[in-house]
Design a protein around this motif. Structure first.
Motif, PDB file in Angstrom:
ATOM      1  N   ARG A  95      65.138 -58.699  71.404  1.00  0.00           N
ATOM      2  CA  ARG A  95      66.038 -59.864  71.425  1.00  0.00           C
ATOM      3  C   ARG A  95      67.387 -59.477  72.047  1.00  0.00           C
ATOM      4  O   ARG A  95      67.966 -60.216  72.854  1.00  0.00           O
ATOM      5  N   ALA A  96      67.898 -58.311  71.645  1.00  0.00           N
ATOM      6  CA  ALA A  96      69.193 -57.862  72.154  1.00  0.00           C
ATOM      7  C   ALA A  96      69.139 -57.620  73.658  1.00  0.00           C
ATOM      8  O   ALA A  96      70.092 -57.915  74.390  1.00  0.00           O
ATOM      9  N   LEU A  97      68.011 -57.090  74.125  1.00  0.00           N
ATOM     10  CA  LEU A  97      67.848 -56.875  75.562  1.00  0.00           C
ATOM     11  C   LEU A  97      67.881 -58.203  76.316  1.00  0.00           C
ATOM     12  O   LEU A  97      68.523 -58.325  77.361  1.00  0.00           O
ATOM     13  N   VAL A  98      67.178 -59.198  75.784  1.00  0.00           N
ATOM     14  CA  VAL A  98      67.162 -60.507  76.428  1.00  0.00           C
ATOM     15  C   VAL A  98      68.569 -61.108  76.431  1.00  0.00           C
ATOM     16  O   VAL A  98      69.018 -61.684  77.428  1.00  0.00           O
ATOM     17  N   ALA A  99      69.275 -60.967  75.319  1.00  0.00           N
ATOM     18  CA  ALA A  99      70.627 -61.524  75.210  1.00  0.00           C
ATOM     19  C   ALA A  99      71.594 -60.855  76.177  1.00  0.00           C
ATOM     20  O   ALA A  99      72.581 -61.462  76.602  1.00  0.00           O
ATOM     21  N   ALA A 100      71.301 -59.589  76.556  1.00  0.00           N
ATOM     22  CA  ALA A 100      72.198 -58.859  77.453  1.00  0.00           C
ATOM     23  C   ALA A 100      72.175 -59.412  78.869  1.00  0.00           C
ATOM     24  O   ALA A 100      73.083 -59.176  79.650  1.00  0.00           O
ATOM     25  N   VAL A 101      71.126 -60.155  79.200  1.00  0.00           N
ATOM     26  CA  VAL A 101      71.023 -60.744  80.531  1.00  0.00           C
ATOM     27  C   VAL A 101      71.624 -62.135  80.488  1.00  0.00           C
ATOM     28  O   VAL A 101      71.201 -62.981  79.708  1.00  0.00           O
ATOM     29  N   ARG A 102      72.588 -62.417  81.340  1.00  0.00           N
ATOM     30  CA  ARG A 102      73.364 -63.645  81.240  1.00  0.00           C
ATOM     31  C   ARG A 102      72.753 -64.810  81.996  1.00  0.00           C
ATOM     32  O   ARG A 102      73.244 -65.919  81.898  1.00  0.00           O
ATOM     33  N   GLU A 130      56.614 -51.529  73.710  1.00  0.00           N
ATOM     34  CA  GLU A 130      57.972 -51.053  73.523  1.00  0.00           C
ATOM     35  C   GLU A 130      58.907 -52.264  73.628  1.00  0.00           C
ATOM     36  O   GLU A 130      58.525 -53.292  74.201  1.00  0.00           O
ATOM     37  N   PRO A 131      60.138 -52.181  73.087  1.00  0.00           N
ATOM     38  CA  PRO A 131      61.051 -53.328  73.152  1.00  0.00           C
ATOM     39  C   PRO A 131      61.270 -53.850  74.561  1.00  0.00           C
ATOM     40  O   PRO A 131      61.298 -55.064  74.790  1.00  0.00           O
ATOM     41  N   GLU A 132      61.405 -52.928  75.543  1.00  0.00           N
ATOM     42  CA  GLU A 132      61.666 -53.380  76.908  1.00  0.00           C
ATOM     43  C   GLU A 132      60.463 -54.110  77.497  1.00  0.00           C
ATOM     44  O   GLU A 132      60.613 -55.005  78.328  1.00  0.00           O
ATOM     45  N   LEU A 162      60.251 -64.545  75.887  1.00  0.00           N
ATOM     46  CA  LEU A 162      61.455 -65.107  76.485  1.00  0.00           C
ATOM     47  C   LEU A 162      61.625 -66.579  76.110  1.00  0.00           C
ATOM     48  O   LEU A 162      62.721 -67.045  75.791  1.00  0.00           O
ATOM     49  N   GLN A 163      60.517 -67.323  76.134  1.00  0.00           N
ATOM     50  CA  GLN A 163      60.584 -68.750  75.798  1.00  0.00           C
ATOM     51  C   GLN A 163      60.994 -68.945  74.343  1.00  0.00           C
ATOM     52  O   GLN A 163      61.730 -69.882  74.017  1.00  0.00           O
ATOM     53  N   TRP A 164      60.538 -68.067  73.482  1.00  0.00           N
ATOM     54  CA  TRP A 164      60.914 -68.166  72.058  1.00  0.00           C
ATOM     55  C   TRP A 164      62.395 -67.844  71.871  1.00  0.00           C
ATOM     56  O   TRP A 164      63.144 -68.608  71.272  1.00  0.00           O
ATOM     57  N   VAL A 165      62.817 -66.699  72.407  1.00  0.00           N
ATOM     58  CA  VAL A 165      64.202 -66.259  72.217  1.00  0.00           C
ATOM     59  C   VAL A 165      65.184 -67.256  72.813  1.00  0.00           C
ATOM     60  O   VAL A 165      66.236 -67.541  72.243  1.00  0.00           O
ATOM     61  N   ARG A 166      64.841 -67.831  73.959  1.00  0.00           N
ATOM     62  CA  ARG A 166      65.747 -68.759  74.634  1.00  0.00           C
ATOM     63  C   ARG A 166      65.539 -70.203  74.203  1.00  0.00           C
ATOM     64  O   ARG A 166      66.191 -71.109  74.720  1.00  0.00           O
ATOM     65  N   GLY A 167      64.624 -70.431  73.261  1.00  0.00           N
ATOM     66  CA  GLY A 167      64.429 -71.771  72.724  1.00  0.00           C
ATOM     67  C   GLY A 167      63.814 -72.743  73.699  1.00  0.00           C
ATOM     68  O   GLY A 167      63.954 -73.962  73.558  1.00  0.00           O
ATOM     69  N   VAL A 168      63.091 -72.222  74.717  1.00  0.00           N
ATOM     70  CA  VAL A 168      62.488 -73.095  75.734  1.00  0.00           C
ATOM     71  C   VAL A 168      61.299 -73.849  75.168  1.00  0.00           C
ATOM     72  O   VAL A 168      61.072 -75.007  75.481  1.00  0.00           O
ATOM     73  N   ASN A 169      60.516 -73.191  74.298  1.00  0.00           N
ATOM     74  CA  ASN A 169      59.288 -73.789  73.779  1.00  0.00           C
ATOM     75  C   ASN A 169      59.224 -73.595  72.263  1.00  0.00           C
ATOM     76  O   ASN A 169      58.781 -72.550  71.784  1.00  0.00           O
ATOM     77  N   VAL A 184      68.072 -46.941  79.466  1.00  0.00           N
ATOM     78  CA  VAL A 184      66.913 -47.195  80.319  1.00  0.00           C
ATOM     79  C   VAL A 184      66.335 -48.569  80.028  1.00  0.00           C
ATOM     80  O   VAL A 184      66.016 -49.349  80.928  1.00  0.00           O
ATOM     81  N   ALA A 185      66.194 -48.888  78.731  1.00  0.00           N
ATOM     82  CA  ALA A 185      65.630 -50.188  78.354  1.00  0.00           C
ATOM     83  C   ALA A 185      66.482 -51.327  78.892  1.00  0.00           C
ATOM     84  O   ALA A 185      65.965 -52.297  79.461  1.00  0.00           O
ATOM     85  N   ALA A 186      67.800 -51.227  78.711  1.00  0.00           N
ATOM     86  CA  ALA A 186      68.689 -52.275  79.208  1.00  0.00           C
ATOM     87  C   ALA A 186      68.624 -52.365  80.723  1.00  0.00           C
ATOM     88  O   ALA A 186      68.603 -53.449  81.307  1.00  0.00           O
TER      89      ALA A 186
END
Length: 328
Positions: free
Chosen positions: A52-59, A9-11, A20-27, A101-103
């Motif tokens: 991706r949107a869920l990850v972006a919601a966390v600051r 599931e997305p969450e 997370l490493q991909w979305v945040r450009g870590v690796n 719930v996912a967020a």
């Protein structure tokens, strides 16, 4: 890439460290893997974009949680978001509820990490039980594959300044280049800059094999040696001994195959007990016999037959108890 990402599931996807490493450009290296995966599974695009949107919601930065902490948080979440609760909602609110719930899951996981790692010195322990192997992606993208009954301990918050892991048991490391990477054990330590190597440190056994790059091995008494590819070192009577690695048998445990090169049966039986939920009983003189061969950890009876037959031994299985004896 994990095949079971298809069922995530997305969450769940938003909690995966590789994601997370991909979305945040870590690796960046992981990015090409995800792009190839999406090209092969275009039907997963919507799910990936939601994650991706869920990850972006966390600051704040959210390192991946260890499995034990994930499990505890999921239990709390499951208790609060049962199917019965969702079914009671009007149809028009169900999609909103699912997104909320996912967020909330993502934010709760982040908050859980923040709370348990409020100090950069807080160590994280990852363990494997009997019959279990596991892979752990470290904050810099380095990979640790752990054999059964092993544990590693490290401080995620200090990782960029100090790449140090405490190891009990056996693990295979694929290290990203960067600052010195140190694996400490009770019998010695291994220091690398960027390489792949296997370390076993348990029950008085200390073995290190280098497959790529270069590693520095230091025993607890201060003896030091440098290993290059296809070179290994092991502790014997308190002294480091050198060996040549002609194959990858020593790391075949990642494929559930366990090789032994003229070792006492005590060591082989201990390995069998780690790979199966059993206790092996045998006379002391049998344990001193030397064994060269292998066993697979997917069928107990076949594994025992593989070990016992060449040495004219017989075995009996009674529940989780195995008895070994010499043929009359």
């Amino acid at each position: 890439m994990k095949q079971d990402y298809l069922t995530y599931e997305p969450e769940e996807l938003a909690q995966e460290e590789a994601f997370l490493q991909w979305v945040r450009g870590v690796n960046p290296a992981i990015g090409s893997q995800w792009e190839a995966w999406l090209a092969a599974h275009p039907d997963q695009m919507e799910k990936v974009e939601t994650a991706r949107a869920l990850v972006a919601a966390v600051r704040w930065e959210v390192p991946a949680l260890g499995e034990k902490r994930k499990e505890a948080l999921w239990e709390s979440i499951d208790a609060a978001t049962s199917e019965a609760q969702i079914k009671q909602l009007p149809q028009s609110r169900k999609s909103t509820w699912t997104w909320a719930v996912a967020a909330s899951i993502t934010i709760l996981l982040a908050a859980g990490w923040w709370w348990t790692n409020s100090s950069v010195d807080t160590p994280l322990m990852v363990s494997t039980e009997r019959t279990e192997t596991s892979k752990e992606i470290l904050p810099d993208g380095s990979l640790v594959s752990m054999n059964a009954v092993s544990n590693i301990t490290y401080a995620p918050g200090k990782w960029q300044e100090e790449r140090t892991i405490l190891l009990e048991g056996e693990a295979f490391f694929e290290v990203e280049k960067g600052s010195p990477f140190i694996v400490k054990t009770s019998l010695g330590q291994v220091e690398v800059l960027g390489t792949s190597f296997n370390v076993e440190a348990r029950d008085g056994i200390f073995r290190v094999n280098c497959y790529t790059g270069k590693v520095k091995v230091t025993t607890s008494t201060g003896e030091t040696t440098i290993l290059t590819p296809q070179k290994g070192a092991f502790l014997e009577n308190g002294q480091l001994q050198a060996r040549i690695i002609s194959n990858r048998n020593d790391i075949a445990w990642q494929d559930q195959i366990h090789h032994f090169d003229e070792v006492p049966l005590d060591e082989v039986f201990a390995a069998l007990e780690r790979q199966y939920t059993i206790s092996i009983q045998y006379p002391a003189d049998i344990g001193k016999r030397q064994y060269a061969g292998f066993f697979k950890s997917n069928n107990l009876e076949q594994a025992l037959q593989t070990v016992c037959w060449p040495l004219s031994l017989q075995f009996s299985i009674d529940g989780q108890r195995v008895t070994i004896s010499a043929n009359d």
